[in-house]
Write a protein that holds these residues in place. Structure first.
Motif, PDB file in Angstrom:
ATOM      1  N   PHE A 181       4.987 -14.927  11.652  1.00 47.90           N
ATOM      2  CA  PHE A 181       5.738 -13.827  11.042  1.00 47.90           C
ATOM      3  C   PHE A 181       7.124 -13.634  11.679  1.00 47.90           C
ATOM      4  CE2 PHE A 181       6.643  -9.184  11.386  1.00 47.90           C
ATOM      5  CZ  PHE A 181       7.168  -9.049  10.116  1.00 47.90           C
ATOM      6  N   ILE A 182       7.151 -13.415  12.995  1.00 50.56           N
ATOM      7  CA  ILE A 182       8.447 -13.066  13.604  1.00 50.56           C
ATOM      8  C   ILE A 182       9.329 -14.309  13.761  1.00 50.56           C
ATOM      9  CG2 ILE A 182       7.890 -13.233  16.094  1.00 50.56           C
ATOM     10  CD1 ILE A 182       9.797 -10.334  14.384  1.00 50.56           C
TER      11      ILE A 182
ATOM     12  N   GLU B  83       4.873 -25.725  17.004  1.00 50.73           N
ATOM     13  CA  GLU B  83       3.757 -25.017  16.348  1.00 50.73           C
ATOM     14  C   GLU B  83       2.526 -25.894  16.479  1.00 50.73           C
ATOM     15  OE1 GLU B  83       3.184 -21.931  14.332  1.00 50.73           O
ATOM     16  OE2 GLU B  83       1.259 -22.853  14.791  1.00 50.73           O
TER      17      GLU B  83
ATOM     18  N   LYS C 252       0.586 -24.676   9.109  1.00 55.64           N
ATOM     19  CA  LYS C 252       1.691 -23.713   9.265  1.00 55.64           C
ATOM     20  C   LYS C 252       2.995 -24.460   9.514  1.00 55.64           C
ATOM     21  CE  LYS C 252       0.776 -19.337  10.411  1.00 55.64           C
ATOM     22  NZ  LYS C 252       0.668 -18.156  11.226  1.00 55.64           N
TER      23      LYS C 252
ATOM     24  N   THR D 204       1.289 -12.968  22.059  1.00 57.51           N
ATOM     25  CA  THR D 204       1.603 -12.369  23.357  1.00 57.51           C
ATOM     26  C   THR D 204       0.886 -13.041  24.535  1.00 57.51           C
ATOM     27  OG1 THR D 204       1.981 -10.323  22.182  1.00 57.51           O
ATOM     28  CG2 THR D 204       1.673 -10.136  24.559  1.00 57.51           C
TER      29      THR D 204
ATOM     30  N   GLU E 111       9.761 -12.663  22.642  1.00 62.21           N
ATOM     31  CA  GLU E 111       9.367 -11.469  21.882  1.00 62.21           C
ATOM     32  C   GLU E 111       8.650 -10.441  22.771  1.00 62.21           C
ATOM     33  OE1 GLU E 111       9.624  -9.582  19.540  1.00 62.21           O
ATOM     34  OE2 GLU E 111      10.937 -10.736  18.256  1.00 62.21           O
TER      35      GLU E 111
ATOM     36  N   SER F  70      -2.277 -13.426  10.907  1.00 64.31           N
ATOM     37  CA  SER F  70      -2.524 -14.576  11.783  1.00 64.31           C
ATOM     38  C   SER F  70      -3.829 -15.257  11.395  1.00 64.31           C
ATOM     39  CB  SER F  70      -2.597 -14.097  13.225  1.00 64.31           C
ATOM     40  OG  SER F  70      -3.003 -15.151  14.054  1.00 64.31           O
TER      41      SER F  70
ATOM     42  N   TRP G 198      -5.395 -13.410  16.345  1.00 64.49           N
ATOM     43  CA  TRP G 198      -5.241 -13.111  17.774  1.00 64.49           C
ATOM     44  C   TRP G 198      -4.799 -11.659  17.956  1.00 64.49           C
ATOM     45  CZ3 TRP G 198      -0.593 -11.324  19.539  1.00 64.49           C
ATOM     46  CH2 TRP G 198       0.495 -11.468  18.665  1.00 64.49           C
TER      47      TRP G 198
ATOM     48  N   ASP H 295       0.906  -3.724  21.596  1.00 62.43           N
ATOM     49  CA  ASP H 295       1.757  -4.504  20.689  1.00 62.43           C
ATOM     50  C   ASP H 295       2.763  -3.651  19.895  1.00 62.43           C
ATOM     51  OD1 ASP H 295       1.982  -7.338  19.327  1.00 62.43           O
ATOM     52  OD2 ASP H 295       2.151  -5.815  17.770  1.00 62.43           O
TER      53      ASP H 295
ATOM     54  N   TYR I 296      17.089  -7.506  14.079  1.00 60.45           N
ATOM     55  CA  TYR I 296      16.643  -8.780  14.682  1.00 60.45           C
ATOM     56  C   TYR I 296      17.820  -9.754  14.767  1.00 60.45           C
ATOM     57  CZ  TYR I 296      12.171  -6.625  13.790  1.00 60.45           C
ATOM     58  OH  TYR I 296      11.129  -5.731  13.775  1.00 60.45           O
TER      59      TYR I 296
HETATM   60  N1  LIG Z   1       9.950  -7.456  17.546  1.00 63.21           N
HETATM   61  C1  LIG Z   1       9.147  -7.206  16.528  1.00 63.21           C
HETATM   62  O1  LIG Z   1       9.377  -6.288  15.747  1.00 63.21           O
HETATM   63  C2  LIG Z   1       7.944  -8.075  16.329  1.00 63.21           C
HETATM   64  C3  LIG Z   1       7.428  -8.790  17.391  1.00 63.21           C
HETATM   65  N2  LIG Z   1       6.301  -9.531  17.254  1.00 63.21           N
HETATM   66  C4  LIG Z   1       5.792 -10.235  18.433  1.00 63.21           C
HETATM   67  O2  LIG Z   1       6.034 -11.632  18.243  1.00 63.21           O
HETATM   68  C5  LIG Z   1       4.956 -12.393  18.778  1.00 63.21           C
HETATM   69  C6  LIG Z   1       4.374 -13.270  17.659  1.00 63.21           C
HETATM   70  O3  LIG Z   1       3.850 -12.412  16.663  1.00 63.21           O
HETATM   71  P1  LIG Z   1       3.723 -12.858  15.129  1.00 63.21           P
HETATM   72  O4  LIG Z   1       4.883 -13.657  14.712  1.00 63.21           O
HETATM   73  O5  LIG Z   1       3.400 -11.629  14.380  1.00 63.21           O
HETATM   74  O6  LIG Z   1       2.427 -13.771  15.233  1.00 63.21           O
HETATM   75  P2  LIG Z   1       1.911 -14.892  14.222  1.00 63.21           P
HETATM   76  O7  LIG Z   1       0.451 -15.015  14.459  1.00 63.21           O
HETATM   77  O8  LIG Z   1       2.399 -14.643  12.846  1.00 63.21           O
HETATM   78  O9  LIG Z   1       2.686 -16.159  14.748  1.00 63.21           O
HETATM   79  C7  LIG Z   1       2.432 -16.771  15.971  1.00 63.21           C
HETATM   80  C8  LIG Z   1       2.297 -18.268  15.751  1.00 63.21           C
HETATM   81  O10 LIG Z   1       1.739 -18.900  16.906  1.00 63.21           O
HETATM   82  C9  LIG Z   1       0.549 -19.613  16.516  1.00 63.21           C
HETATM   83  N3  LIG Z   1      -0.470 -19.696  17.561  1.00 63.21           N
HETATM   84  C10 LIG Z   1      -1.678 -19.069  17.656  1.00 63.21           C
HETATM   85  N4  LIG Z   1      -2.336 -19.443  18.747  1.00 63.21           N
HETATM   86  C11 LIG Z   1      -1.562 -20.356  19.361  1.00 63.21           C
HETATM   87  C12 LIG Z   1      -1.711 -21.145  20.543  1.00 63.21           C
HETATM   88  N5  LIG Z   1      -2.811 -21.085  21.305  1.00 63.21           N
HETATM   89  N6  LIG Z   1      -0.690 -21.964  20.903  1.00 63.21           N
HETATM   90  C13 LIG Z   1       0.434 -22.043  20.146  1.00 63.21           C
HETATM   91  N7  LIG Z   1       0.614 -21.323  19.004  1.00 63.21           N
HETATM   92  C14 LIG Z   1      -0.363 -20.502  18.616  1.00 63.21           C
HETATM   93  C15 LIG Z   1       0.057 -18.808  15.358  1.00 63.21           C
HETATM   94  O11 LIG Z   1      -0.883 -19.585  14.618  1.00 63.21           O
HETATM   95  P3  LIG Z   1      -2.096 -18.817  13.865  1.00 63.21           P
HETATM   96  O12 LIG Z   1      -1.520 -18.247  12.631  1.00 63.21           O
HETATM   97  O13 LIG Z   1      -3.058 -19.888  13.643  1.00 63.21           O
HETATM   98  O14 LIG Z   1      -2.607 -17.759  14.788  1.00 63.21           O
HETATM   99  C16 LIG Z   1       1.331 -18.550  14.614  1.00 63.21           C
HETATM  100  O15 LIG Z   1       1.773 -19.630  13.876  1.00 63.21           O
HETATM  101  C17 LIG Z   1       3.980 -11.388  19.365  1.00 63.21           C
HETATM  102  O16 LIG Z   1       4.207 -11.241  20.740  1.00 63.21           O
HETATM  103  C18 LIG Z   1       4.300 -10.095  18.632  1.00 63.21           C
HETATM  104  O17 LIG Z   1       3.974  -8.946  19.367  1.00 63.21           O
HETATM  105  C19 LIG Z   1       5.687  -9.654  16.047  1.00 63.21           C
HETATM  106  C20 LIG Z   1       6.156  -8.974  14.950  1.00 63.21           C
HETATM  107  C21 LIG Z   1       7.332  -8.152  14.991  1.00 63.21           C
END
Ligand SMILES: NC(=O)C1=CN([C@@H]2O[C@H](COP(=O)(O)OP(=O)(O)OC[C@H]3O[C@@H](n4cnc5c(N)ncnc54)[C@H](OP(=O)(O)O)[C@@H]3O)[C@@H](O)[C@H]2O)C=CC1
Ligand SMILES: O=C1CO[C@H](CO)[C@@H](O)[C@@H]1O
Length: 334
Positions: free
Chosen positions: A11-12, A33, A38, A72, A92, A158, A162, A175, A287
């Motif tokens: 997402f982010i 990734e 994805k 996170t 992030e 997600s 997670w 979060d 952002y």
């Molecule tokens: N500043 C803001 O307003 C925002 C900040 N955030 C922060 O950004 C960070 C990411 O959030 P967000 O984008 O929502 O999360 P997402 O789950 O959408 O994206 C994270 C990505 O990392 C992948 N992933 C999961 N597990 C692992 C792993 N073990 N190793 C490597 N990659 C992995 C996920 O895959 P999969 O989909 O399979 O889990 C996904 O593609 C968080 O810390 C969140 O708090 C998020 C939203 C808004």
């Protein structure tokens, strides 16, 4: 010109990608990734090379900046890897799941002589910046209290969810809540005491929190945050700041999630004996502004003064104190 590696394609990461595209001189050379489907979607959308190993990416590509948009629980590990490779980092929020990890991230960056900024986007958000400015100018006198809130339905995007697991995301209490905890610190100064009550989801995650913070010069902040809203409840955030000479108030409602950001409401200022004053403080996308600020600091060798590692650490300190307070029913002194 600076070369950037984007970590994550969730997402982010998509929001950051749109921001980087607007910054002259920012060149995304690759993304990391681990989830193949994805990665494929992201690659098709943005046509940038994909890596499923960060060491390999950093070995094969010339990279100046790493942008950590991973879940996170991975922040510490990937920030440490990037710092040891000598890259500047934007990571992030929340900086980490606990203070120890956050401090280790700051130290690793210092040791390796690289910059670190944390994605506390409200510091770049028009209406929050304006509130800070009005407070600093003394528009409502001496600040007595600050209320802020951020509410949404449960995030379910997600694949492995997670974000819904307390030990991986910290729950909404870490979060989501952290945005306003950082805003309260920005306005309130030095936090000294935290008391919080919360609600747990069925999986035990603290997903709705009401946190009260006392600051050293007497300001009280009451922060509400959570993702247990139901149905079509829109993403909602806002604040009310009470001073000895007035009140500043603002509320914003997006779509079901924050990416659907339409026109904002004006900030309203109320002062004794005066008509209410409305200020339109809407700015460009926060952002984008956050990334641009970081990029400009790196390009021009300027000190990062907003969303610093210390701001990130203090926000994590308060959020984890809030979690402790909720679990034990105690006031936590910092
Ligand atoms: N500043 C803001 O307003 C925002 C900040 N955030 C922060 O950004 C960070 C990411 O959030 P967000 O984008 O929502 O999360 P997402 O789950 O959408 O994206 C994270 C990505 O990392 C992948 N992933 C999961 N597990 C692992 C792993 N073990 N190793 C490597 N990659 C992995 C996920 O895959 P999969 O989909 O399979 O889990 C996904 O593609 C968080 O810390 C969140 O708090 C998020 C939203 C808004
Ligand atoms: O502001 C935000 C929007 O919601 C997300 C989760 O639901 C948060 O991670 C994020 O910080």
């Amino acid at each position: 010109m600076k070369n950037i590696a984007l970590l994550g394609s969730g997402f982010i990461a998509g929001v950051h990608m749109e921001g980087w595209k607007r910054i002259t001189g920012a060149n995304i050379v690759a993304f990391f990734e681990i989830v193949p489907e994805k990665a494929l979607n992201f690659q098709e959308k943005y046509s940038i090379p994909h890596y499923s190993s960060l060491p390999r990416l950093l070995e094969e590509k010339e990279v100046d900046i790493v942008d950590v948009c991973l879940p996170t629980f991975l922040h510490r590990d990937y920030v440490l890897q990037s710092a040891q490779a000598g890259k500047h980092i934007i990571c992030e929020k929340p900086m980490a799941l606990n203070v120890e990890d956050a401090v280790a991230m700051k130290n690793a960056c210092q040791l390796n002589g690289v910059e670190l900024m944390i994605g506390h986007a409200l510091r770049f958000w028009g209406e929050y910046k304006k509130a800070k400015e009005l407070v600093t100018q003394g528009k409502i006198g001496k600040i007595l209290s600050l209320d802020a809130y951020r509410l949404s339905v449960s995030p379910t995007w997600s694949v492995v969810s997670w974000i819904l697991q307390q030990n991986l995301s910290g729950g909404a209490a870490l979060d989501l809540h952290i945005h306003d905890l950082d805003f309260a610190n920005w306005v309130g100064g030095k936090p000294i005491e935290v008391f919080s009550r919360g609600v747990q989801s069925v999986n035990g995650s603290w997903d709705h929190a009401q946190t009260s913070i006392r600051y050293s010069d007497g300001i009280i902040a009451n922060i509400e945050g959570g993702w247990m809203m139901k149905g079509e409840f829109p993403f909602t955030m806002g604040y009310r700041i009470l001073g000895t000479e007035g009140v500043i108030e603002w509320e914003f409602r997006a779509g079901v999630n924050i990416e659907q950001r339409g026109d904002a409401n004006p900030i309203i200022i109320y002062r004794e004996g005066e008509k209410e004053e409305k200020i339109n403080a809407q700015d460009d996308d926060a952002y984008y502004l956050e990334l641009k600020y970081f990029f400009d600091c790196i390009e021009n060798h300027r000190t990062i003064e907003q969303a610093t590692p210390d701001h990130g650490i203090t926000a994590v300190r308060i959020a984890t104190a809030a979690l402790e307070s909720m679990e034990k029913g105690i006031i936590v002194r910092l």
